[in-house]
Write a protein that holds these residues in place. Structure first.
Motif, PDB file in Angstrom:
ATOM      1  N   GLN A  70       0.846  -1.191   0.000  1.00 15.06           N
ATOM      2  CA  GLN A  70       0.000   0.000   0.000  1.00 15.06           C
ATOM      3  C   GLN A  70       0.882   1.241   0.000  1.00 15.06           C
ATOM      4  OE1 GLN A  70      -2.030   1.139   3.713  1.00 15.06           O
ATOM      5  NE2 GLN A  70      -1.221  -0.738   4.625  1.00 15.06           N
ATOM      6  N   THR A  71       0.427   2.263  -0.690  1.00 14.26           N
ATOM      7  CA  THR A  71       1.124   3.545  -0.698  1.00 14.26           C
ATOM      8  C   THR A  71       0.441   4.453   0.312  1.00 14.26           C
ATOM      9  OG1 THR A  71       1.723   3.273  -3.019  1.00 14.26           O
ATOM     10  CG2 THR A  71       1.810   5.519  -2.110  1.00 14.26           C
ATOM     11  N   LEU A  72       1.180   4.836   1.342  1.00 15.73           N
ATOM     12  CA  LEU A  72       0.627   5.711   2.376  1.00 15.73           C
ATOM     13  C   LEU A  72       0.569   7.140   1.845  1.00 15.73           C
ATOM     14  CD1 LEU A  72       2.521   4.330   5.510  1.00 15.73           C
ATOM     15  CD2 LEU A  72       0.339   3.577   4.519  1.00 15.73           C
ATOM     16  N   THR A  73      -0.447   7.864   2.274  1.00 12.85           N
ATOM     17  CA  THR A  73      -0.636   9.243   1.830  1.00 12.85           C
ATOM     18  C   THR A  73       0.265  10.170   2.628  1.00 12.85           C
ATOM     19  OG1 THR A  73      -2.926   8.764   1.254  1.00 12.85           O
ATOM     20  CG2 THR A  73      -2.331  11.082   1.509  1.00 12.85           C
ATOM     21  N   ASP A  74       1.118  10.885   1.914  1.00 11.80           N
ATOM     22  CA  ASP A  74       2.015  11.850   2.542  1.00 11.80           C
ATOM     23  C   ASP A  74       1.209  13.058   3.007  1.00 11.80           C
ATOM     24  OD1 ASP A  74       4.607  13.019   3.217  1.00 11.80           O
ATOM     25  OD2 ASP A  74       4.236  14.355   1.519  1.00 11.80           O
ATOM     26  N   GLY A  75       1.391  13.438   4.256  1.00  8.68           N
ATOM     27  CA  GLY A  75       0.724  14.600   4.831  1.00  8.68           C
ATOM     28  C   GLY A  75       1.393  14.904   6.151  1.00  8.68           C
ATOM     29  N   ALA A  76       0.961  15.954   6.825  1.00  5.60           N
ATOM     30  CA  ALA A  76       1.575  16.328   8.105  1.00  5.60           C
ATOM     31  C   ALA A  76       1.603  15.133   9.052  1.00  5.60           C
ATOM     32  CB  ALA A  76       0.824  17.497   8.722  1.00  5.60           C
ATOM     33  N   THR A  77       0.491  14.380   9.091  1.00  7.92           N
ATOM     34  CA  THR A  77       0.423  13.129   9.850  1.00  7.92           C
ATOM     35  C   THR A  77       0.101  12.018   8.871  1.00  7.92           C
ATOM     36  OG1 THR A  77      -0.337  14.277  11.835  1.00  7.92           O
ATOM     37  CG2 THR A  77      -0.730  11.904  11.720  1.00  7.92           C
ATOM     38  N   ILE A  78       0.906  10.976   8.898  1.00  9.19           N
ATOM     39  CA  ILE A  78       0.737   9.852   7.980  1.00  9.19           C
ATOM     40  C   ILE A  78       0.072   8.711   8.741  1.00  9.19           C
ATOM     41  CG2 ILE A  78       1.951   8.166   6.551  1.00  9.19           C
ATOM     42  CD1 ILE A  78       4.205  10.305   6.299  1.00  9.19           C
ATOM     43  N   ASP A  79      -1.037   8.208   8.191  1.00  8.77           N
ATOM     44  CA  ASP A  79      -1.763   7.095   8.800  1.00  8.77           C
ATOM     45  C   ASP A  79      -1.375   5.789   8.121  1.00  8.77           C
ATOM     46  OD1 ASP A  79      -3.333   8.719  10.564  1.00  8.77           O
ATOM     47  OD2 ASP A  79      -4.545   9.302   8.830  1.00  8.77           O
ATOM     48  N   TRP A  80      -1.310   4.702   8.924  1.00  8.62           N
ATOM     49  CA  TRP A  80      -1.005   3.376   8.388  1.00  8.62           C
ATOM     50  C   TRP A  80      -2.016   2.394   8.937  1.00  8.62           C
ATOM     51  CZ3 TRP A  80       4.246   0.378   9.301  1.00  8.62           C
ATOM     52  CH2 TRP A  80       4.309  -0.734   8.455  1.00  8.62           C
ATOM     53  N   ASP A  81      -2.937   1.938   8.081  1.00  7.12           N
ATOM     54  CA  ASP A  81      -3.926   0.922   8.443  1.00  7.12           C
ATOM     55  C   ASP A  81      -3.373  -0.424   8.017  1.00  7.12           C
ATOM     56  OD1 ASP A  81      -6.042  -0.778   8.818  1.00  7.12           O
ATOM     57  OD2 ASP A  81      -7.461   0.364   7.595  1.00  7.12           O
ATOM     58  N   LEU A  82      -2.933  -1.225   8.978  1.00  8.69           N
ATOM     59  CA  LEU A  82      -2.281  -2.492   8.679  1.00  8.69           C
ATOM     60  C   LEU A  82      -3.238  -3.513   8.060  1.00  8.69           C
ATOM     61  CD1 LEU A  82      -0.073  -2.672  11.879  1.00  8.69           C
ATOM     62  CD2 LEU A  82       0.551  -1.842   9.610  1.00  8.69           C
ATOM     63  N   ALA A  83      -4.547  -3.281   8.183  1.00 10.03           N
ATOM     64  CA  ALA A  83      -5.522  -4.159   7.542  1.00 10.03           C
ATOM     65  C   ALA A  83      -5.460  -4.038   6.023  1.00 10.03           C
ATOM     66  CB  ALA A  83      -6.933  -3.842   8.035  1.00 10.03           C
ATOM     67  N   GLN A  84      -4.831  -2.992   5.523  1.00 15.11           N
ATOM     68  CA  GLN A  84      -4.727  -2.790   4.082  1.00 15.11           C
ATOM     69  C   GLN A  84      -3.475  -3.429   3.488  1.00 15.11           C
ATOM     70  OE1 GLN A  84      -7.322  -1.434   2.399  1.00 15.11           O
ATOM     71  NE2 GLN A  84      -8.194  -1.551   4.443  1.00 15.11           N
ATOM     72  N   GLY A  85      -2.643  -4.006   4.332  1.00 13.16           N
ATOM     73  CA  GLY A  85      -1.453  -4.681   3.826  1.00 13.16           C
ATOM     74  C   GLY A  85      -0.293  -4.583   4.786  1.00 13.16           C
ATOM     75  N   ALA A  86       0.526  -5.635   4.785  1.00 17.24           N
ATOM     76  CA  ALA A  86       1.675  -5.698   5.680  1.00 17.24           C
ATOM     77  C   ALA A  86       2.882  -4.959   5.123  1.00 17.24           C
ATOM     78  CB  ALA A  86       2.046  -7.157   5.954  1.00 17.24           C
ATOM     79  N   PHE A  87       2.798  -4.565   3.863  1.00 11.93           N
ATOM     80  CA  PHE A  87       3.884  -3.828   3.224  1.00 11.93           C
ATOM     81  C   PHE A  87       3.369  -2.448   2.850  1.00 11.93           C
ATOM     82  CE2 PHE A  87       4.577  -8.310   2.311  1.00 11.93           C
ATOM     83  CZ  PHE A  87       5.866  -8.487   2.776  1.00 11.93           C
ATOM     84  N   ALA A  88       4.154  -1.422   3.191  1.00  9.98           N
ATOM     85  CA  ALA A  88       3.739  -0.054   2.867  1.00  9.98           C
ATOM     86  C   ALA A  88       4.951   0.772   2.490  1.00  9.98           C
ATOM     87  CB  ALA A  88       3.016   0.585   4.056  1.00  9.98           C
ATOM     88  N   GLU A  89       4.676   1.809   1.702  1.00  6.95           N
ATOM     89  CA  GLU A  89       5.728   2.760   1.353  1.00  6.95           C
ATOM     90  C   GLU A  89       5.150   4.163   1.385  1.00  6.95           C
ATOM     91  OE1 GLU A  89       7.105   1.688  -2.546  1.00  6.95           O
ATOM     92  OE2 GLU A  89       5.389   2.583  -3.537  1.00  6.95           O
ATOM     93  N   VAL A  90       6.035   5.113   1.663  1.00  9.22           N
ATOM     94  CA  VAL A  90       5.639   6.515   1.662  1.00  9.22           C
ATOM     95  C   VAL A  90       6.826   7.333   1.166  1.00  9.22           C
ATOM     96  CG1 VAL A  90       6.332   6.908   4.094  1.00  9.22           C
ATOM     97  CG2 VAL A  90       4.573   8.368   3.025  1.00  9.22           C
TER      98      VAL A  90
END
Length: 168
Positions: A70-90
């Motif tokens: 999953q690609t995390l949304t860059d912003g002042a605060t970055i949220d990571w919902d692990l239910a959307q995938g165990a691998f993420a990048e930002v």
């Protein structure tokens, strides 16, 4: 899934369809048996959400459900919902804060890839659910387009991270 041929259709495919149907073991009422290590049958596949949240323990897992990034949304605060995938990048475009993750699963492992934009020199502050060796948050590589990777293990409440930096 195998099925019986349909009269009036399936032109020229009757033998193939019937053989596929007969290759799968059936109950006495003609329905498919569940697959096991000793018999052929039907295997149900878990969805990506079921795999990532640990909510299904009986369905089969495929690589596609395990390795979605999953690609995390860059912003002042970055949220990571692990239910959307165990691998993420930002990709960081400024100094940011990584909020505490949601939907942690006890015993699960997670990977976060952090990239600097073409300018670089951006920092990332971690929420208190992220734990690192010696209680010290990692210092990110700051070169333009630098890449850092953090591997995490979860106890269901916290993520314990191992940092590898400067893959630029």
């Amino acid at each position: 899934m195998a099925r019986l041929p349909t009269p009036g259709s399936d032109d020229g495919n009757w033998g193939t369809l019937l053989n596929e149907f007969l290759e799968v073991e059936h109950d006495t009422d003609g329905t498919h048996l569940d697959a096991s290590t000793t018999q052929k049958g039907v295997i149900e596949l878990a969805t990506a959400t079921e795999v990532n949240t640990g909510t299904d323990t009986s369905r089969a897992v495929t690589p596609a459900t395990l390795y979605t990034t999953q690609t995390l949304t860059d912003g002042a605060t970055i949220d990571w919902d692990l239910a959307q995938g165990a691998f993420a990048e930002v990709t960081l475009t400024d100094n940011r804060t990584l909020a505490n993750p949601t939907n942690l699963v006890n015993g699960a492992s997670y990977i976060l890839i952090i990239k600097q934009d073409g300018t670089g020199n951006h920092t990332l502050t971690f929420g208190d659910a992220y734990k690192f060796a010696d209680g010290t948050d990692p210092t990110l590589s700051t070169a333009a387009n630098a890449v850092d990777i953090i591997a995490f293990l979860s106890d269901g409440t916290s993520l314990y991270g191992s940092f590898q930096g400067n893959f630029s």
